[in-house]
Design a protein around this motif. Structure first.
Motif, PDB file in Angstrom:
ATOM      1  N   VAL A  74       0.844  -1.200   0.000  1.00 15.91           N
ATOM      2  CA  VAL A  74       0.000   0.000   0.000  1.00 15.91           C
ATOM      3  C   VAL A  74       0.876   1.245   0.000  1.00 15.91           C
ATOM      4  O   VAL A  74       0.637   2.194  -0.759  1.00 15.91           O
ATOM      5  N   VAL A  75       1.909   1.248   0.830  1.00 20.14           N
ATOM      6  CA  VAL A  75       2.818   2.393   0.910  1.00 20.14           C
ATOM      7  C   VAL A  75       3.530   2.593  -0.424  1.00 20.14           C
ATOM      8  O   VAL A  75       3.684   3.732  -0.886  1.00 20.14           O
ATOM      9  N   ARG A  76       3.937   1.510  -1.074  1.00 18.35           N
ATOM     10  CA  ARG A  76       4.595   1.632  -2.386  1.00 18.35           C
ATOM     11  C   ARG A  76       3.660   2.286  -3.410  1.00 18.35           C
ATOM     12  O   ARG A  76       4.090   3.117  -4.201  1.00 18.35           O
ATOM     13  N   ARG A  77       2.380   1.899  -3.389  1.00 20.54           N
ATOM     14  CA  ARG A  77       1.417   2.509  -4.321  1.00 20.54           C
ATOM     15  C   ARG A  77       1.210   3.986  -4.019  1.00 20.54           C
ATOM     16  O   ARG A  77       1.117   4.807  -4.931  1.00 20.54           O
ATOM     17  N   ILE A  78       1.114   4.334  -2.757  1.00 20.00           N
ATOM     18  CA  ILE A  78       0.946   5.742  -2.372  1.00 20.00           C
ATOM     19  C   ILE A  78       2.148   6.566  -2.816  1.00 20.00           C
ATOM     20  O   ILE A  78       1.999   7.649  -3.391  1.00 20.00           O
ATOM     21  N   VAL A  79       3.346   6.043  -2.573  1.00 19.46           N
ATOM     22  CA  VAL A  79       4.562   6.777  -2.958  1.00 19.46           C
ATOM     23  C   VAL A  79       4.643   6.884  -4.483  1.00 19.46           C
ATOM     24  O   VAL A  79       4.992   7.938  -5.016  1.00 19.46           O
TER      25      VAL A  79
END
Length: 86
Positions: A74-79
């Motif tokens: 999820v964090v990778r997609r947000i970044v």
């Protein structure tokens, strides 16, 4: 001369294992740091810290590792959404 092979001769894990190894290593370091700060704030840096911190670290890591496994994609997609891609 020791019988240990040079570091370059050590067998590495396959690339797919990085998906689990990175959160594992990150959770060990981050839970250690955060639990140390919280424990020091709570009991100080005396002998109580030495006795209390390992238990706090273990409890923190038990939560941190699965949390990272779930949240890292999820964090990778947000970044990726926030940063211009080359």
């Amino acid at each position: 001369m020791s019988g240990n092979p040079p570091p370059s001769a050590l067998k590495k894990l396959p690339p797919g294992s990085a998906r689990f190894l990175m959160p594992l290593v990150l959770s060990v370091f981050m839970s250690a740091i955060v639990s140390a700060v919280a424990t020091a704030t709570s009991v100080g840096l005396g002998s109580d810290f030495v006795v209390t911190w390992p238990n706090a670290w273990g409890a923190s890591w038990i939560v941190a590792f699965p949390s990272l496994l779930l949240l890292l994609p999820v964090v990778r997609r947000i970044v990726a959404w926030m940063v211009a891609q080359p």
